[in-house]
Design a protein around this motif. Structure first.
Motif, short mmCIF file in Angstrom:
data_model
loop_
_atom_site.label_atom_id
_atom_site.label_comp_id
_atom_site.label_asym_id
_atom_site.label_seq_id
_atom_site.Cartn_x
_atom_site.Cartn_y
_atom_site.Cartn_z
N PRO A 218 0.82 -1.23 0.00
CA PRO A 218 0.00 0.00 0.00
C PRO A 218 0.84 1.26 0.00
O PRO A 218 0.52 2.23 -0.71
CB PRO A 218 -0.80 -0.10 1.31
CG PRO A 218 -0.62 -1.49 1.82
CD PRO A 218 0.62 -2.05 1.21
N GLU A 219 1.93 1.29 0.76
CA GLU A 219 2.77 2.49 0.81
C GLU A 219 3.34 2.81 -0.57
O GLU A 219 3.38 3.98 -0.98
CB GLU A 219 3.91 2.30 1.82
CG GLU A 219 4.82 3.53 1.88
CD GLU A 219 6.05 3.32 2.76
OE1 GLU A 219 6.14 2.30 3.45
OE2 GLU A 219 6.92 4.21 2.74
N SER A 220 3.79 1.80 -1.27
CA SER A 220 4.41 2.05 -2.58
C SER A 220 3.40 2.59 -3.58
O SER A 220 3.72 3.49 -4.38
CB SER A 220 5.06 0.76 -3.12
OG SER A 220 6.13 0.39 -2.29
N VAL B 138 -0.33 -7.20 -16.10
CA VAL B 138 -0.48 -6.75 -14.71
C VAL B 138 0.82 -6.08 -14.29
O VAL B 138 1.89 -6.69 -14.38
CB VAL B 138 -0.76 -7.93 -13.75
CG1 VAL B 138 -1.03 -7.41 -12.34
CG2 VAL B 138 -1.92 -8.76 -14.25
N THR B 139 0.73 -4.82 -13.89
CA THR B 139 1.93 -4.09 -13.46
C THR B 139 1.62 -3.33 -12.17
O THR B 139 0.46 -3.12 -11.83
CB THR B 139 2.40 -3.08 -14.53
OG1 THR B 139 1.36 -2.13 -14.74
CG2 THR B 139 2.74 -3.77 -15.84
N GLY B 140 2.66 -2.90 -11.51
CA GLY B 140 2.47 -2.11 -10.29
C GLY B 140 3.06 -2.80 -9.08
O GLY B 140 3.53 -3.93 -9.16
N PRO B 141 3.03 -2.10 -7.93
CA PRO B 141 3.72 -2.60 -6.75
C PRO B 141 2.99 -3.75 -6.08
O PRO B 141 1.92 -3.56 -5.49
CB PRO B 141 3.77 -1.38 -5.82
CG PRO B 141 2.61 -0.54 -6.23
CD PRO B 141 2.41 -0.78 -7.70
N CYS B 142 3.56 -4.95 -6.17
CA CYS B 142 2.90 -6.11 -5.58
C CYS B 142 3.91 -7.15 -5.12
O CYS B 142 4.50 -7.84 -5.94
CB CYS B 142 1.94 -6.74 -6.59
SG CYS B 142 1.03 -8.12 -5.89
N LEU B 253 9.13 0.23 -8.51
CA LEU B 253 10.53 0.40 -8.06
C LEU B 253 10.56 0.62 -6.54
O LEU B 253 11.45 0.11 -5.85
CB LEU B 253 11.21 1.57 -8.78
CG LEU B 253 12.69 1.77 -8.41
CD1 LEU B 253 13.54 0.56 -8.77
CD2 LEU B 253 13.25 3.03 -9.09
N HIS B 254 9.57 1.35 -6.04
CA HIS B 254 9.50 1.62 -4.61
C HIS B 254 9.34 0.32 -3.81
O HIS B 254 10.07 0.06 -2.85
CB HIS B 254 8.34 2.57 -4.32
CG HIS B 254 8.34 3.19 -2.96
ND1 HIS B 254 7.77 2.58 -1.87
CD2 HIS B 254 8.85 4.36 -2.50
CE1 HIS B 254 7.92 3.36 -0.80
NE2 HIS B 254 8.58 4.43 -1.16
#
Lengths: 335, 335
Positions: A218-220, B138-142, B253-254
């Protein structure tokens, strides 16, 4: 050899003199009325008690001891107060002849100007000082303690007259203080100020979604959504997107969300405490720049900004200014 | 009720089925040849031994047990292998009739296409499968473990035909799996792949500049410089800046730089070990997506990209492909 005059002896006003004195230049640090113990400590033993460092090539004065000659000798005058000290700073320096002086501004904030527009602190200073001065802003990711310890720090000196930013940067830059120079003053200053607001909800997300172990997803996601909102606001003020996503915005939000009082406020809000309770108890007496700024800009945001397009800002505003429960408006963040 | 078929029983190929099965849909998980123990565990006790979760509404098969009927029943086929498994996946599925099937791609990577251009994995799949299929990425912080534990996760489903991304998202989305839909497939996939490379040097910065305590300033500055380089590369491929700075790039990246094997490689490099040593010892047998990708693209980068404009990428390349010491080219990063 150049002379740095820093007005404000807090951690940042002092830390920024360290790369310069390390380069062989001289610093005079002048305290605000809150800095008396620090100034005495520097006078007696060249020691900054909060940063826990020895200072070289540095002398200190209480503000009633500063002379016109100190100003005249200074190649750069650092505005080293926090946002709450800016009015004091303006009143203090304008009693001197500061004509043609070059200022280096580390104070971060925004205000609503006489035309009822959101504006940056350099313009507040210029507006309130009836002398011809020039302001370079310092923005980017910098924890003062790390700079004071000579850890590698990479920030921006920003001036619409780029050659002045470059000229001043030559006094300060070295192998641990890497200075990028740019001209987007509005973008840099607005990003630097707004990141204090968004750091509150980043801090919130670090606690709210975790139970026994740290949770990252969630933070990212929120980090990118916050920058997207910051970008809308900054661009609406005339700043540039690459500044928001450079050191001044993204870099500074990144460093601030790792630590700091704005984030601490968010962490308490994540434990279902109200802002009014936190500020009277856990964070009593602390300067929380993000909370002060959103309180200052509350009426402006409500009257002049389409707050529906800034759902995160709106929720932070309701939490700080109306004592409501903070939450992340995930369903409104479809970018 | 929809049927999800996921090919690849690793942590991500399995985790993504969990929001769907939680919504009441059915999942069939088919293992690669490396997944035999996992498949046996799911068959015997509905338990994924790496994620340490019980699965509901889920059955499992070894890949020699999958039938054409399993394909025919599937509303969505998840490409659940890692980048090294993509060629196997293509060979495996193209033996079946997959005409008009909708695929959901979690594999991240890029390749150099027949026209000697940098290209994204969806195009590699389409090029190598002689049937009319449709791919949503599907992309993004996971972090897969967090999704498997139903921690809030906000990612993107990306398809140039946006209505298909929306249609598939309706199967998966719920209160812990928040899906944004967008159409910039190139930007999303390129960002998702490149972040694995830049995560190496973010991990490096977390160790290299610290001694006894964590140091924040260099990492935060570097984070913005890495995204700036990623943006140049992605835009040169036809992707969008707001995608790079959205969930697919910045967000991913985060999350990746907080943990993960790319960052671990960087941390070992920060201790003055060479890549060849690390990969033979500390990280022996591990799949390090960022290192594999830069090795795959090495010749392309050297021949077709002005590497002087991408000094961070260049230093990572020299470290991974030429066993040189990694450092951050601070003096070349004046943005």
């Amino acid at each position: 050899m150049s002379n740095i005059l820093s007005i404000g002896a807090g951690v940042m006003g002092t830390a920024i003199t360290i790369p310069a004195t390390n380069n062989g230049h001289n610093a005079l640090i002048v305290g605000t009325n809150l800095d008396k113990e620090i100034i005495n400590s520097i006078k007696e033993k060249s020691y900054h008690p909060i940063l826990d460092v020895q200072l070289i090539n540095t002398i200190a004065k209480h503000n009633n001891e500063m002379t016109q000659e100190d100003i005249d000798k200074a190649d750069v005058v650092v505005v080293g107060v926090n946002s709450q000290g800016l009015d004091w700073f303006i009143d203090y320096v304008k009693k001197f002849n500061i004509e043609k002086k070059k200022f280096l501004l580390i104070t971060k904030g925004m205000y609503v100007n006489d035309n009822n527009k959101l504006d940056i602190f350099p313009n507040k200073i210029l507006k309130n000082i009836d002398q011809d001065i020039n302001i370079t802003a310092v923005t980017g990711p910098c924890k003062a303690q790390e700079l004071a310890n000579k850890n590698l720090t990479n920030i921006c000196f920003v001036n619409e007259e780029l050659d002045i930013a470059i000229q001043i940067s030559n006094i300060f830059k070295n192998n641990f203080y890497i200075i990028n120079t740019l001209s987007d003053l509005i973008g840099s200053e607005a990003s630097a100020a707004l990141k204090n607001i968004y750091a509150i909800i980043i801090g919130y997300s670090q606690i709210y979604y975790s139970n026994n172990k740290k949770i990252f997803n969630p933070e990212s996601a929120l980090f990118s959504h916050c920058l997207n909102e910051m970008n809308s606001l900054v661009v609406s003020m005339g700043g540039r997107t690459d500044t928001v996503y450079g050191l001044s915005g993204l870099g500074d939000l990144h460093v601030t969300s790792g630590t700091g009082r704005n984030g601490s406020l968010g962490k308490f809000l994540a434990k279902n405490k109200k802002y009014s309770e936190i500020i009277s108890n856990e964070l009593k007496g602390e300067t929380i720049e993000g909370a002060l700024l959103i309180q200052d800009l509350q009426i402006f945001f409500q009257q002049h900004v389409d707050i529906k397009k800034l759902p995160i800002l709106n929720n932070i505003l309701l939490s700080i200014c109306k004592d409501q429960k903070l939450d992340v408006p995930w369903s409104d963040l479809n970018i």
